[in-house]
Write an enzyme that holds these catalytic residues in place. Structure first.
Site, mmCIF file in Angstrom:
data_model
loop_
_atom_site.group_PDB
_atom_site.id
_atom_site.type_symbol
_atom_site.label_atom_id
_atom_site.label_comp_id
_atom_site.label_asym_id
_atom_site.label_seq_id
_atom_site.Cartn_x
_atom_site.Cartn_y
_atom_site.Cartn_z
ATOM 1 N N SER A 27 27.144 19.569 32.891
ATOM 2 C CA SER A 27 27.104 18.488 33.878
ATOM 3 C C SER A 27 25.700 17.920 34.041
ATOM 4 O O SER A 27 25.531 16.807 34.558
ATOM 5 C CB SER A 27 27.596 19.008 35.235
ATOM 6 O OG SER A 27 26.776 20.074 35.682
ATOM 7 N N LYS A 28 24.690 18.654 33.595
ATOM 8 C CA LYS A 28 23.307 18.222 33.780
ATOM 9 C C LYS A 28 22.948 17.003 32.928
ATOM 10 O O LYS A 28 21.935 16.348 33.191
ATOM 11 C CB LYS A 28 22.347 19.373 33.493
ATOM 12 C CG LYS A 28 22.506 20.557 34.443
ATOM 13 C CD LYS A 28 22.238 20.178 35.888
ATOM 14 C CE LYS A 28 22.224 21.401 36.785
ATOM 15 N NZ LYS A 28 21.919 21.062 38.205
#
Length: 346
Positions: free
Chosen positions: A47-48
């Protein structure tokens, strides 16, 4: 008429629009309907990617990042990988201060992506000059033409998920989501996603997952930072020994804590039952769901979305290593999973 070549211009165009996958076997004895937002489908496998791309592009628009700049960041591994990936495409140098708690797999990946890596001791206070927070600050001061992303206190962390993850989940569930369960580390994922979802339906319950040894749950409940809560724990990218400015505690309804051991076993269970090869924090989220179900949090009409943040390949030397699990005391006659033995043919 020639056939058109349908190709992306670069890997960064693949960030976002990750799938929502129904959880079946692992949820068959739970009350309600369960779905995983599988962030490993981002090109950087976590998700980063969303925050790295968003923060970097905002810095470019503001003229803060220019040709020859260096990007510096504090990371447990995933954000660093995403920044390193974006730096390659955009032509920036990348320096990362990493916690020693990060798996060797993550550290090797960062080096492989061209980043200069400083590994800092995990179990020191946030203001200790050896902590990865302070090392990153020092490197920023010493490096001309650098910017410090500072994901723990950068409001753009939340903004990235408000503009992408939240709308995606709302659309994918047809607005029928009743609960959002996500880990809280920097807090950007859960805060930004929750803000968007609650604007659409304020009745959606938002539950954050914390680790034993972290201060976040008690701070949410009392408004006070209790340093007596702090002690070493093994889960990466979850919990904190400080209060991140990128967390909007007011939008989170509840925190629940999970153990290192149970989270590790649940991650392995997800991989074995759902065929989704997940990381340590995904196991923590699913473990929290099991605990919440035991507390009768959900009913038959609940549509629960869990954010699975990253990919299991980053934990091969940790939770997917029987030796590491045994060294931590996580394997015993009651918890050992059924695994396939490797046979070598000579």
């Amino acid at each position: 008429m020639k056939n058109e070549i349908r190709a992306y211009n670069n890997i960064l165009e693949l960030v976002g629009n990750t799938p929502l996958v129904k959880l079946n076997k692992i949820a068959e004895n739970l009350t309600g309907n369960y779905y995983a937002k599988v962030e490993a489908f981002n090109p950087g496998h976590s998700s980063k990617d969303r925050i790295a791309l968003h923060i970097i592009e905002q810095a470019e628009k503001a003229g803060i990042l220019t040709e020859g700049s260096t990007i510096i960041e504090t990371t447990s591994g995933n954000t660093g990988f995403s920044i390193a990936m974006a730096s390659i495409i955009k032509g920036y140098d990348c320096i990362l201060a990493v916690s020693s708690k990060s798996s060797p797999d993550k550290i090797d990946m960062l080096r492989s992506m061209g980043a200069k890596v400083y590994v800092c001791p995990a179990h020191v206070s946030a203001d200790d000059p050896r902590s990865y927070y302070e090392v990153a600050k020092r490197l920023h001061k010493e490096t001309k033409g650098s910017i410090y992303i500072n994901q723990y206190f950068n409001k753009l962390n939340m903004d990235a998920h408000y503009k992408s993850t939240g709308p995606e989940i709302w659309e994918q569930t047809g607005g029928q989501i009743t609960h959002l369960i996500a880990c809280s580390g920097t807090g950007g994922t859960i805060s930004g996603t929750a803000r968007f979802l609650k604007e659409q339906n304020p009745n959606i319950k938002v539950i954050a997952v914390d680790a034993f040894g972290s201060v976040l749950k008690k701070y949410h409940e009392t408004g006070k930072l209790d340093t007596n809560e702090i002690y070493p724990y093994r889960i990466e990218g979850l919990g904190k020994n400080l209060i991140p400015g990128a967390t909007d505690f007011s939008i989170i309804d509840e925190f629940i804590k999970v153990t290192d051991a149970e989270s590790a076993h649940t991650a392995r269970e997800i991989s074995r039952t759902e065929g989704i090869f997940v990381g340590y924090t995904s196991g923590a989220v699913m473990q929290a769901i099991k605990q919440l179900d035991e507390l009768n949090t959900f009913n038959m009409n609940s549509n629960v979305v869990a954010i699975f943040p990253d990919h299991g390949s980053r934990y091969m030397s940790k939770i997917y290593s029987d030796q590491w699990m045994e060294d931590q005391g996580f394997l015993n006659t009651e918890t050992v999973e059924e695994t396939q033995e490797v046979q070598y043919i000579k």
